[in-house]
Design a protein around this motif. Structure first.
Motif, mmCIF file in Angstrom:
data_model
loop_
_atom_site.group_PDB
_atom_site.id
_atom_site.type_symbol
_atom_site.label_atom_id
_atom_site.label_comp_id
_atom_site.label_asym_id
_atom_site.label_seq_id
_atom_site.Cartn_x
_atom_site.Cartn_y
_atom_site.Cartn_z
ATOM 1 N N ALA A 127 0.837 -1.202 0.000
ATOM 2 C CA ALA A 127 0.000 0.000 0.000
ATOM 3 C C ALA A 127 0.874 1.255 0.000
ATOM 4 O O ALA A 127 0.494 2.283 -0.546
ATOM 5 C CB ALA A 127 -0.923 -0.005 1.216
ATOM 6 N N ASP A 128 2.034 1.151 0.606
ATOM 7 C CA ASP A 128 2.910 2.312 0.741
ATOM 8 C C ASP A 128 3.977 2.325 -0.353
ATOM 9 O O ASP A 128 4.274 1.310 -0.959
ATOM 10 C CB ASP A 128 3.630 2.265 2.090
ATOM 11 N N THR A 129 4.558 3.481 -0.563
ATOM 12 C CA THR A 129 5.751 3.579 -1.394
ATOM 13 C C THR A 129 6.899 2.942 -0.611
ATOM 14 O O THR A 129 7.033 3.170 0.581
ATOM 15 C CB THR A 129 6.077 5.063 -1.652
ATOM 16 N N ILE A 130 7.688 2.129 -1.287
ATOM 17 C CA ILE A 130 8.806 1.467 -0.607
ATOM 18 C C ILE A 130 10.106 2.174 -1.005
ATOM 19 O O ILE A 130 10.369 2.368 -2.192
ATOM 20 C CB ILE A 130 8.904 -0.024 -0.999
ATOM 21 N N LYS A 131 10.875 2.567 -0.007
ATOM 22 C CA LYS A 131 12.168 3.211 -0.277
ATOM 23 C C LYS A 131 13.268 2.478 0.484
ATOM 24 O O LYS A 131 13.007 1.864 1.509
ATOM 25 C CB LYS A 131 12.144 4.687 0.165
ATOM 26 N N THR A 190 14.012 5.054 -4.310
ATOM 27 C CA THR A 190 12.582 4.765 -4.282
ATOM 28 C C THR A 190 12.342 3.646 -5.281
ATOM 29 O O THR A 190 12.713 3.762 -6.451
ATOM 30 C CB THR A 190 11.760 6.008 -4.678
ATOM 31 N N LEU A 191 11.758 2.560 -4.816
ATOM 32 C CA LEU A 191 11.552 1.405 -5.697
ATOM 33 C C LEU A 191 10.389 1.636 -6.641
ATOM 34 O O LEU A 191 9.379 2.240 -6.253
ATOM 35 C CB LEU A 191 11.316 0.158 -4.853
ATOM 36 N N ARG A 204 7.049 1.059 -8.277
ATOM 37 C CA ARG A 204 5.930 0.522 -7.517
ATOM 38 C C ARG A 204 5.248 -0.690 -8.147
ATOM 39 O O ARG A 204 4.604 -1.479 -7.444
ATOM 40 C CB ARG A 204 4.896 1.633 -7.374
#
Lengths: 175, 175
Positions: B80-84, B94-95, B97
């Motif tokens: 659900a979140d942005t993964i960094k 920042t990966l 998405r």
């Protein structure tokens, strides 16, 4: 916008709302529109997802402090789960776990940094997952401050049920 | 192990427990030890984190079905979140998405696939974030089936409080 003013800002007495502005097609367009509507004296800009109702004053203070110090800051929690990339229902990659964080909002930026990041993204046709990613592109630091597992994004029925549980627990605690 | 037998298996009448075996230094060592203790007729092996109390019968059925069909399956929810990726309190990446999933347990494997994955990892000195990652190394498919946001990993005080909320809500529902 007049509707938002009439149905939300006025009835709920939200005195700190300076303006309600129309969003854009993409998240960064909405943020750019908000940025344009800011009063001249605003020096730090905080971006928050409307779908995250459990933001706390501590989180806002922490990101604002980070933005004041290094120019940009995001709230995040370390990734509790293993993160994999999936295609067609099958795993294609397991990401190395070191240092993976789930990033939330609020995110805060010094005004100049955010404006530069949005302009560069616009000029170069880049779409960011979040505004922090646009700042990272500039090679500028983005500090990570503690979010919370309660700082849920409420977008699915399952999220809604979880959000209700959190709310009920807060009510119980307050008595 | 006798203690686990005397304090958990017997008082709680856990009749399906075939054996309690000592864990190893790493997760994969514990899984290998469990694998060795399985009865000869077991053809599918399910691995579950003890810290995820909210597993459901549906999840177990789904991973077992996946393992029977393609050899390996994991439960997961989309991120659900942005993964960094973060290093020293600052974002380094920042990966993208697309297709990012938060992988949970249960995970299930056909016995032969899991045994091969563990042996190869041991022989090659590889440590996996999870057993599925060791299967992925073999170039074998790992299917993704729906987990749940309630299928929390309870490892921090904050997780514990969230788990209590979920439990209380379940109690309320049952009346």
């Amino acid at each position: 916008m007049d509707k938002a003013q009439a149905e939300l800002v006025e009835p709920y007495g939200l005195e700190k709302v300076g303006a309600v502005v129309a969003g854009g097609a993409r998240r960064q367009d909405s943020v750019a529109a908000g940025l344009k509507a800011l009063p001249r004296e605003a020096s730090v800009v905080v971006v928050h997802d409307g779908v995250r109702p459990f933001v706390t004053a501590e989180m806002v203070s922490a990101v604002v402090g980070g933005a004041e110090e290094v120019g940009a800051a995001v709230t995040a929690v370390s990734a509790a789960d293993t993160i994999k990339r999936v295609d067609g229902g099958v795993v294609v990659e397991t990401l190395k776990r070191d240092g993976l964080f789930c990033v939330q909002t609020p995110q805060a930026f010094s005004r100049g940094v955010l404006a530069e990041a949005l302009e560069r993204a616009e000029a170069e046709g880049v779409v960011g997952t979040d505004e922090a990613a646009l700042v990272e592109r500039l090679g500028r630091p983005v500090r990570v401050v503690p979010g919370s597992r309660y700082n849920l994004k409420v977008t699915t029925p399952e999220d809604w049920a979880l959000a209700e549980m959190v709310l009920r627990a807060e009510d119980d605690r307050r008595g």
